[in-house]
Design a protein around this motif. Structure first.
Motif, PDB file in Angstrom:
ATOM      1  N   GLY A 103      -7.970  23.343  -2.053  1.00  0.00           N
ATOM      2  CA  GLY A 103      -8.951  24.420  -1.848  1.00  0.00           C
ATOM      3  C   GLY A 103     -10.383  23.967  -1.950  1.00  0.00           C
ATOM      4  O   GLY A 103     -11.203  24.600  -2.632  1.00  0.00           O
ATOM      5  N   LYS A 104     -10.736  22.903  -1.261  1.00  0.00           N
ATOM      6  CA  LYS A 104     -12.071  22.309  -1.380  1.00  0.00           C
ATOM      7  C   LYS A 104     -13.182  23.268  -0.950  1.00  0.00           C
ATOM      8  O   LYS A 104     -14.304  23.190  -1.443  1.00  0.00           O
TER       9      LYS A 104
ATOM     10  N   ASN B 226       2.218  33.187 -14.572  1.00  0.00           N
ATOM     11  CA  ASN B 226       2.447  31.888 -15.191  1.00  0.00           C
ATOM     12  C   ASN B 226       1.217  30.998 -15.256  1.00  0.00           C
ATOM     13  O   ASN B 226       1.334  29.798 -15.498  1.00  0.00           O
ATOM     14  N   ILE B 227       0.050  31.542 -15.047  1.00  0.00           N
ATOM     15  CA  ILE B 227      -1.137  30.703 -15.024  1.00  0.00           C
ATOM     16  C   ILE B 227      -1.489  30.248 -16.444  1.00  0.00           C
ATOM     17  O   ILE B 227      -1.354  30.990 -17.408  1.00  0.00           O
ATOM     18  N   THR B 228      -1.924  28.997 -16.557  1.00  0.00           N
ATOM     19  CA  THR B 228      -2.281  28.416 -17.854  1.00  0.00           C
ATOM     20  C   THR B 228      -3.725  27.955 -17.833  1.00  0.00           C
ATOM     21  O   THR B 228      -4.362  27.850 -16.775  1.00  0.00           O
ATOM     22  N   HIS B 229      -4.253  27.659 -19.036  1.00  0.00           N
ATOM     23  CA  HIS B 229      -5.625  27.180 -19.132  1.00  0.00           C
ATOM     24  C   HIS B 229      -5.813  25.877 -18.361  1.00  0.00           C
ATOM     25  O   HIS B 229      -6.858  25.649 -17.744  1.00  0.00           O
ATOM     26  N   GLU B 230      -4.799  25.023 -18.382  1.00  0.00           N
ATOM     27  CA  GLU B 230      -4.897  23.744 -17.689  1.00  0.00           C
ATOM     28  C   GLU B 230      -5.085  23.945 -16.190  1.00  0.00           C
ATOM     29  O   GLU B 230      -5.905  23.277 -15.551  1.00  0.00           O
ATOM     30  N   ARG B 231      -4.292  24.856 -15.628  1.00  0.00           N
ATOM     31  CA  ARG B 231      -4.389  25.094 -14.180  1.00  0.00           C
ATOM     32  C   ARG B 231      -5.734  25.723 -13.815  1.00  0.00           C
ATOM     33  O   ARG B 231      -6.307  25.420 -12.769  1.00  0.00           O
ATOM     34  N   VAL B 232      -6.223  26.620 -14.678  1.00  0.00           N
ATOM     35  CA  VAL B 232      -7.537  27.227 -14.429  1.00  0.00           C
ATOM     36  C   VAL B 232      -8.618  26.140 -14.426  1.00  0.00           C
ATOM     37  O   VAL B 232      -9.479  26.095 -13.530  1.00  0.00           O
ATOM     38  N   TYR B 233      -8.576  25.266 -15.399  1.00  0.00           N
ATOM     39  CA  TYR B 233      -9.586  24.202 -15.494  1.00  0.00           C
ATOM     40  C   TYR B 233      -9.507  23.273 -14.284  1.00  0.00           C
ATOM     41  O   TYR B 233     -10.544  22.877 -13.724  1.00  0.00           O
TER      42      TYR B 233
ATOM     43  N   VAL C 240     -12.566  22.485 -11.640  1.00  0.00           N
ATOM     44  CA  VAL C 240     -13.054  21.117 -11.443  1.00  0.00           C
ATOM     45  C   VAL C 240     -12.963  20.697  -9.986  1.00  0.00           C
ATOM     46  O   VAL C 240     -13.896  20.077  -9.443  1.00  0.00           O
ATOM     47  N   HIS C 241     -11.856  21.049  -9.310  1.00  0.00           N
ATOM     48  CA  HIS C 241     -11.586  20.514  -7.974  1.00  0.00           C
ATOM     49  C   HIS C 241     -11.999  21.451  -6.829  1.00  0.00           C
ATOM     50  O   HIS C 241     -11.833  21.086  -5.659  1.00  0.00           O
ATOM     51  N   CYS C 242     -12.525  22.624  -7.155  1.00  0.00           N
ATOM     52  CA  CYS C 242     -13.020  23.545  -6.112  1.00  0.00           C
ATOM     53  C   CYS C 242     -14.520  23.736  -6.324  1.00  0.00           C
ATOM     54  O   CYS C 242     -14.959  24.752  -6.893  1.00  0.00           O
ATOM     55  N   PRO C 243     -15.325  22.803  -5.886  1.00  0.00           N
ATOM     56  CA  PRO C 243     -16.758  22.793  -6.226  1.00  0.00           C
ATOM     57  C   PRO C 243     -17.554  23.948  -5.635  1.00  0.00           C
ATOM     58  O   PRO C 243     -18.650  24.247  -6.128  1.00  0.00           O
ATOM     59  N   LYS C 244     -17.051  24.609  -4.586  1.00  0.00           N
ATOM     60  CA  LYS C 244     -17.793  25.699  -3.950  1.00  0.00           C
ATOM     61  C   LYS C 244     -17.422  27.068  -4.513  1.00  0.00           C
ATOM     62  O   LYS C 244     -17.942  28.090  -4.071  1.00  0.00           O
ATOM     63  N   LEU C 245     -16.533  27.088  -5.500  1.00  0.00           N
ATOM     64  CA  LEU C 245     -16.029  28.349  -6.032  1.00  0.00           C
ATOM     65  C   LEU C 245     -17.145  29.162  -6.685  1.00  0.00           C
ATOM     66  O   LEU C 245     -17.947  28.628  -7.462  1.00  0.00           O
TER      67      LEU C 245
ATOM     68  N   GLN D 178     -20.554  26.593 -17.319  1.00  0.00           N
ATOM     69  CA  GLN D 178     -20.468  25.174 -16.971  1.00  0.00           C
ATOM     70  C   GLN D 178     -20.306  24.958 -15.473  1.00  0.00           C
ATOM     71  O   GLN D 178     -20.948  24.067 -14.892  1.00  0.00           O
ATOM     72  N   PHE D 179     -19.481  25.787 -14.830  1.00  0.00           N
ATOM     73  CA  PHE D 179     -19.175  25.593 -13.404  1.00  0.00           C
ATOM     74  C   PHE D 179     -19.909  26.588 -12.494  1.00  0.00           C
ATOM     75  O   PHE D 179     -19.710  26.566 -11.276  1.00  0.00           O
ATOM     76  N   SER D 180     -20.745  27.452 -13.085  1.00  0.00           N
ATOM     77  CA  SER D 180     -21.491  28.465 -12.306  1.00  0.00           C
ATOM     78  C   SER D 180     -20.548  29.309 -11.456  1.00  0.00           C
ATOM     79  O   SER D 180     -20.765  29.508 -10.260  1.00  0.00           O
TER      80      SER D 180
END
Length: 687
Positions: free
Chosen positions: A622-623, A635-642, A646-651, A676-678
């Motif tokens: 999802g770039k 089933n979403i976890t904190h790890e998946r949210v983070y 991190v990997h979707c910079p335009k979010l 942190q990620f705006s």
């Protein structure tokens, strides 16, 4: 300004003359804009525009109320007449407009409750999405635009003294309160300012703003909403109408009708050819302006006989410049240079036309009353190439359509959304208008138009064969009257919006097959009769240029349908909220993200089959994602949210509301990540 006159433009009991005003030369006098402007000009006299005309004010209003000896009454909504959108679906009791009926069920509790009425959107996220549309004739819009509305009715007629709206989740969206009077006109009882939209405390509230004083009687209200400042969905629990009953309803109605008749007989500002002589009176101190000073210095005293005012007006208009040039004198010791007179009408026609193109529709009608020249310019067809009556829904009528049909000979874009809700626009007049002016239409919006019937839709299909955009949002009727088969004649559509409108699968498939340039398609809330797997297969075959697709709460879309959607390589926006109910999506989401790299908006609200592996695919593929809705994912976890952050910079937007594993105790952590990620992260506690 002309009065509201019969169709010939002539006042009863008067003879026509060669000096009829421009507005009388055409039957424009029927248009309610004129009455609207008269009422607005009389605002300082507290005359109520709309529901019943000029009602008086102050002590007179109080005495009229006391004459009727009514009693004070508080009542809750008896039924819902109309609404523009709702979060829920009609055959459910959750999150629907019908939940405003009766007493509050949750107030004063604060939170998200299915027993309340939320609307479809919040904030400005939908306007920032690829599917966003530009308003037609945007200059018509008020400062605080209306995004949604609900029309409700009560059991008893009252003279309104208070309207209370019980808000139980994210309050602060109400911008206007309207009342519908016995004289079949709408009156705005209250309108918000921009400061009123400042976010209130996140708590339930009984919102009861101070209403304009009025003697109208009503039992029907319309509440307007603006969502631009909302952090999340607003929810309404109930609406209460307070006021004094009227025991002599008939007498009051007669008073209101008599007042309206008097209003139509009152001469407002005279035409330019014969200005009011009293408006030329000098100031009380005798000083006046520089022209008055020069005339007094020269002892200029015209003979003001019966026609003196007209002659003086002609002199000032035609001869004053030459008179002052020939008799230059010092005024108060200071010589005033003579500046050549330049009138606005001396400008080239094209310049004037461009200036008037920035005016809203109401102002165009007003300018046309100034002079014959301005009337000719203000009625030029180029000024009516785009028409939107949506902001004027309360005065839209068959008569107005008739007038606009004469002016809009070059019409390209038309928005009649929200018009004709209580019978002011007839299907016959709409069909006549469309027959006259619809053959060159490229954009047609008929959202929440309750006057539409099968014959109207048939007319659209036959006449408007050049349409690029067709919007029929919330046009469902009970029983369904819409005949979509004729719409298969349309072959050039790039945008089709059938949000909350019932239709048959076969008719839709025929339209999709015939419109291969389709770029934007909205089928949200389309009803249980449509098999979305079949629709998805058709889209993959015939509509591969699709950019946005909204299937919110559509039914019968399975993992197989999701795989079909993966063939739409140009997709930038996809809303699958509440429509994928299967336990597993298989590889459908992976294929979608792999084949549709341009995706900017992906809504997976309550898609229970979303797995941790799917979330990993979102982070990896999802770039370009800007908006991601994972509301209710189990089933979403904190790890998946983070990982996603991190990997979707335009979010920009991430909705994690009501995710079981994201608890209120995580508020501080999510707030840190948001900074942190705006990214605007929504969670249950954030609301």
């Amino acid at each position: 300004m002309s009065l509201l006159l019969p169709r010939g433009g002539q006042e009863p009991g008067t003879e026509s003359s060669d000096t009829d005003s421009p507005a009388e030369a055409e039957a424009d006098a029927l248009v309610d804009f004129t009455a609207m402007l008269q009422r607005q000009q009389s605002h300082q006299q507290q005359r109520a525009y709309g529901g019943g005309g000029w009602f008086g004010c102050g002590n007179k209003m109080q005495s009229e109320q006391s004459e009727d000896q009514g009693y004070y009454l508080e009542q809750y909504v008896l039924g819902v007449l109309d609404f523009s959108s709702q979060y829920g679906i009609d055959y459910s009791i959750s999150y629907t407009a019908a939940n405003v009926i009766g007493r509050p069920t949750k107030f004063p509790a604060y939170g998200d409750y299915p027993e309340t009425f939320p609307m479809r959107t919040y904030g400005d996220w939908w306007q920032r999405a690829p599917s966003a549309t530009r308003e037609i004739q945007p200059q018509n819009l008020p400062k605080l635009t209306t995004h949604d509305y609900v029309v409700v009715y009560f059991e008893e007629f009252v003279v309104p003294t208070e309207v209370a709206i019980f808000e139980t989740f994210n309050p602060g969206a109400v911008v206007r309160i309207w009342a519908y009077g016995l004289t079949k006109h709408w009156t705005c009882l209250w309108e918000a300012t921009e400061s009123d939209l400042a976010r209130p405390a996140l708590d339930s509230r009984r919102f009861a703003p101070a209403l304009k004083k009025t003697t109208m009687i009503t039992k029907t209200l319309r509440i307007d909403f603006n969502h631009s400042q909302l952090n999340y969905y607003t929810e309404i629990d109930a609406i209460m109408l307070c006021g004094r009953t009227v025991s002599k309803t008939h007498n009051l109605l007669v008073k209101q009708q008599r007042t309206q008749q008097l209003q139509r007989q009152v001469l407002v500002s005279p035409p330019p050819e014969a200005p009011d002589p009293h408006s030329q009176r000098p100031k009380a101190d005798g000083s006046g302006g520089p022209i008055s000073y020069k005339l007094r210095t020269l002892k200029f005293q015209p003979n003001c006989d019966e026609d003196g005012a007209t002659k003086l007006h002609e002199f000032i208009n035609n001869d004053l410049s030459q008179f002052l040039a020939e008799n230059r004198v010092e005024g108060g010791g200071v010589e005033t240079p003579i500046v050549p007179r330049i009138c606005l009408t001396d400008l080239p026609f094209e310049i004037l036309l461009r200036i008037l193109s920035y005016l809203d529709l109401k102002s165009l009608f007003r300018v046309g009353q100034v002079s014959r020249t301005f009337y000719d310019i203000s009625t030029h067809p180029l000024l009516y190439a785009e028409l939107s009556l949506k902001p004027y829904w309360h005065v839209a009528s068959s008569e107005l359509l008739c007038t606009l049909a004469r002016r809009a000979t070059m019409l390209r874009k038309l928005d009649l959304s929200w018009c004709g809700g209580l019978g002011n626009v007839s299907p016959t007049e709409f069909k006549k208008f469309l027959t006259q002016r619809g053959d060159n239409l490229t954009h047609l919006r008929l959202n929440s138009c309750k006057f539409l019937n099968a014959s109207c839709i048939e007319n659209v299909g036959i006449v408007c064969d050049n349409l690029i955009e067709l919007s029929l949002r919330n046009c469902a009727t009970d029983p369904p009257l819409l005949n979509f088969s004729c719409l298969a004649n349309l072959k050039n559509l790039e945008r089709l919006d059938l949000f909350q409108t019932a239709f048959e699968t076969e008719l839709l498939l025929s339209m999709l097959e015939g419109n291969r340039k389709l770029k934007h398609l909205n089928l949200a809330f389309c009803g249980v009769s449509v098999n979305m797997d079949n629709v998805a297969a058709h889209l993959a075959t015939y509509n591969t240029q699709l950019i946005s697709l909204d299937l919110w709460k559509a039914h019968f879309l399975s993992a197989r349908g999701l795989q079909s959607l993966a063939q739409l390589h140009q997709l930038e926006e996809l809303d699958l909220g509440w429509c994928l109910r299967e336990a597993s999506l298989g590889d459908g989401l992976f294929q979608l993200l792999t084949n549709c790299p341009k995706l900017k908006k992906l809504f997976l609200s309550a898609v229970r089959g979303t797995t941790e592996r799917d979330l990993m695919h979102i982070a990896a593929l999802g770039k370009n994602l800007e908006q991601l809705d994972l509301m209710g994912i189990l089933n979403i976890t904190h790890e998946r949210v983070y990982d996603i952050l991190v990997h979707c910079p335009k979010l920009q937007l991430l909705d994690l509301s009501f995710c079981d594993n994201i608890m209120d105790r995580d508020y501080d952590l999510l707030a840190d990540w948001s900074r942190q990620f705006s990214v605007d992260i929504k969670s249950s506690r954030h609301h």
